[in-house]
Design a protein around this motif. Sequence first.
Motif, mmCIF file in Angstrom:
data_model
loop_
_atom_site.group_PDB
_atom_site.id
_atom_site.type_symbol
_atom_site.label_atom_id
_atom_site.label_comp_id
_atom_site.label_asym_id
_atom_site.label_seq_id
_atom_site.Cartn_x
_atom_site.Cartn_y
_atom_site.Cartn_z
ATOM 1 N N MET A 5 39.617 43.727 34.716
ATOM 2 C CA MET A 5 39.021 43.294 35.648
ATOM 3 C C MET A 5 37.841 43.125 36.645
ATOM 4 N N VAL A 6 38.647 44.661 37.442
ATOM 5 C CA VAL A 6 37.497 44.620 38.637
ATOM 6 C C VAL A 6 37.140 45.922 37.831
ATOM 7 N N MET A 7 35.556 45.597 37.944
ATOM 8 C CA MET A 7 34.592 46.996 38.319
ATOM 9 C C MET A 7 33.673 47.093 39.221
ATOM 10 N N ASP A 8 33.052 47.406 40.014
ATOM 11 C CA ASP A 8 31.945 47.798 40.669
ATOM 12 C C ASP A 8 30.895 48.245 40.824
ATOM 13 N N THR A 9 30.200 47.367 41.634
ATOM 14 C CA THR A 9 28.214 47.713 41.281
ATOM 15 C C THR A 9 27.628 48.080 42.525
ATOM 16 N N VAL A 10 26.810 49.065 42.504
ATOM 17 C CA VAL A 10 26.073 48.917 43.906
ATOM 18 C C VAL A 10 24.788 48.113 43.393
ATOM 19 N N GLU A 38 31.971 35.891 30.791
ATOM 20 C CA GLU A 38 33.272 35.456 31.699
ATOM 21 C C GLU A 38 33.976 34.949 33.165
ATOM 22 N N SER A 39 32.866 35.838 33.810
ATOM 23 C CA SER A 39 33.885 35.413 35.479
ATOM 24 C C SER A 39 33.034 34.341 35.684
ATOM 25 N N ALA A 40 31.777 33.628 35.336
ATOM 26 C CA ALA A 40 31.265 32.782 35.791
ATOM 27 C C ALA A 40 32.410 31.688 35.433
ATOM 28 N N VAL A 41 32.771 31.822 34.037
ATOM 29 C CA VAL A 41 33.670 30.259 33.533
ATOM 30 C C VAL A 41 34.972 30.619 34.662
ATOM 31 N N ILE A 42 35.628 31.078 35.317
ATOM 32 C CA ILE A 42 36.854 31.832 36.547
ATOM 33 C C ILE A 42 36.973 31.508 37.233
ATOM 34 N N HIS A 60 28.679 39.799 42.984
ATOM 35 C CA HIS A 60 27.005 39.455 42.727
ATOM 36 C C HIS A 60 26.755 38.734 41.801
ATOM 37 N N VAL A 61 27.658 37.978 40.732
ATOM 38 C CA VAL A 61 27.020 36.529 40.630
ATOM 39 C C VAL A 61 27.560 36.022 41.496
ATOM 40 N N PHE A 92 39.536 36.603 42.960
ATOM 41 C CA PHE A 92 38.931 36.410 42.520
ATOM 42 C C PHE A 92 40.064 37.137 41.226
ATOM 43 N N GLY A 93 40.560 38.305 41.470
ATOM 44 C CA GLY A 93 42.009 39.271 40.696
ATOM 45 C C GLY A 93 42.837 37.889 40.479
#
Length: 324
Positions: free
Chosen positions: A212-217, A296-300, A93-94, A146-147
């Motif tokens: 680090m794996v989390m899901d959203t709708v 944090e995810s944006a950095v990676i 999403h990001v 990403f993972g």
Amino acid sequence: MSSIPTFRRLPLGPLAAALCLAAALQPAAAQETKITLGMSGWTGFAPLTLADKAGIFKKNGLAVDLKMIPQKDRHLALASGAIQCAATTIETHVAWNTNGVPIVQIFQMDKSYGADGIAVRNDVKGFADLKGKTVAVSAPGTAPYFGLAWMLHKNGMTMKDVKTVSLEPQPAAQAFVAGQNDAAMSYEPYLSTIRANPAAGKILATTIDYPMVMDTVGCDPKWLKANAAAAKALAQSYFDAVAMIEADKTKSFEIMGTAVKQSGEQFGKSASYLKWSDKDANQKFFANELVPFMKESAVILKEAGIIRSIPENYGVMYDASFIQ
């Protein structure tokens, strides 16, 4: 001229009059709101399948069309208007938002606790041994990619330290078991293919080690603005499905397993590696964990070349009003 009498010329008897009155007082049938939602066969998304097959969407006034679309193509379907909503990982999403495809997260579905992982040959002792090795992984911009980037980052490495072959999670697992490639990023239910073939290799790390794996709708912001009630009904349908799972696991697992060609027992094993989030867990997550994880995810994502710059506004990427 026809001699057939018209009904309005006929006198109404007491019964006929009563029936007409009842019909006039009957409210018009509520029209179901149509939603096309892009997703995959990932175990974490299965409550959406349950909501569909068990009639939960319909009960909540929705006509939902679940489209199986590879993660690497889901944003294209969203941008074109082919789908209104999509289930995917938070960092995706990001990335979509940052790269010009706006989407607003409205509820969390699951957290992976071992359901995503990297498989390696049995002679590999740690991540350092993967340097220069070939890893089968989905395309950039997907959760497996990403993972892999996240795990390498946490071990002082980057994607440049490995060679990658683009394979989706299911064929990546199948190819690995068949002896192809040095490693594979996959997820349930396909990761169990590797777990069931220890001679082919082992699981080096999963989301138990690297959560680090989390899901959203999420949904298109313009669609959300015009269909707030339907979006809330979509979230409620997911919560209703989670409640159904808690009330009757056997029946629910059979329904959800059928969609991915698993028995109820097999599906249950895959599901044991993740946790679905109810309304209470959603409210806590949106209030405390979502934004820190996105940052944090944006950095990676930037390090891996998925995005070119760090987002300035994370607030436009979610709306917690639909889970209240």
